[in-house]
Scaffold this active site. Structure first.
Site, mmCIF file in Angstrom:
data_model
loop_
_atom_site.group_PDB
_atom_site.id
_atom_site.type_symbol
_atom_site.label_atom_id
_atom_site.label_comp_id
_atom_site.label_asym_id
_atom_site.label_seq_id
_atom_site.Cartn_x
_atom_site.Cartn_y
_atom_site.Cartn_z
ATOM 1 N N VAL A 79 20.113 -15.990 -11.642
ATOM 2 C CA VAL A 79 18.795 -15.546 -11.176
ATOM 3 C C VAL A 79 18.282 -16.595 -10.202
ATOM 4 O O VAL A 79 18.421 -17.802 -10.434
ATOM 5 C CB VAL A 79 17.806 -15.363 -12.349
ATOM 6 C CG1 VAL A 79 16.400 -15.047 -11.852
ATOM 7 C CG2 VAL A 79 18.290 -14.261 -13.292
ATOM 8 N N GLY A 87 11.654 -14.394 -17.902
ATOM 9 C CA GLY A 87 12.389 -13.482 -18.772
ATOM 10 C C GLY A 87 13.332 -12.545 -18.035
ATOM 11 O O GLY A 87 13.916 -11.657 -18.653
ATOM 12 N N TYR A 118 22.500 -16.495 -24.627
ATOM 13 C CA TYR A 118 23.593 -15.618 -25.029
ATOM 14 C C TYR A 118 23.651 -15.438 -26.546
ATOM 15 O O TYR A 118 23.978 -14.356 -27.034
ATOM 16 C CB TYR A 118 24.917 -16.138 -24.471
ATOM 17 C CG TYR A 118 24.916 -16.122 -22.966
ATOM 18 C CD1 TYR A 118 24.905 -14.922 -22.264
ATOM 19 C CD2 TYR A 118 24.886 -17.305 -22.232
ATOM 20 C CE1 TYR A 118 24.877 -14.893 -20.885
ATOM 21 C CE2 TYR A 118 24.859 -17.289 -20.845
ATOM 22 C CZ TYR A 118 24.851 -16.083 -20.183
ATOM 23 O OH TYR A 118 24.814 -16.049 -18.815
#
Length: 133
Positions: A79, A87, A118
């Site tokens: 990202v 988020g 994860y």
């Protein structure tokens, strides 16, 4: 398929992958900073890709390499740093792991960081993993 979260979208359509933007994102990663655009293009062509967008600007990326029978390997989850902490990475990973194509299949990934992210999705560390570089 398109997924929506307020002003953000995730597309699993390879046509929505902005290769120059993915190259830019991966160039700041520890695992793919040296990849050429040609290598990235070939990896996209041979993967199921998930592109995270803020309106018309790609701000994130993930892909899955799979045999569509028994396993999938999640790779290149990233990202844009300007969008982290909202988020969106969590949503991207959630979207990838909950994709119906991977239901009942063994999903794996390799990472040096973000273990907590994860683990929230059921991933566990394994001493069985071996790599060759």
């Amino acid at each position: 398929m398109q997924y929506t979260n307020e002003n953000y979208f995730i597309y699993d359509d390879v046509e929505r992958v902005d290769l120059p933007k993915v190259k830019e994102l991966l160039s700041i990663s520890y695992w793919a900073s040296e990849r050429t655009i040609d290598v990235i293009e070939k990896s996209v062509e041979n993967s199921e890709c998930f592109s995270l967008y803020d309106d018309e600007i790609q701000i994130g990326f993930a892909r899955v390499v799979s045999d569509f029978s028994t396993f999938g390997y999640i790779a290149d989850v990233i990202v844009d740093p300007d969008y982290r902490g909202q988020g969106l990475g969590k949503w991207l990973v959630e979207t990838v792991v909950n994709d119906p194509r991977w239901k009942g299949k063994f999903l794996m990934l390799a990472t040096d960081d973000a273990h907590g992210l994860y683990q929230k999705h059921g991933f566990k560390q394994s001493p069985k993993f071996m790599g060759f570089y």
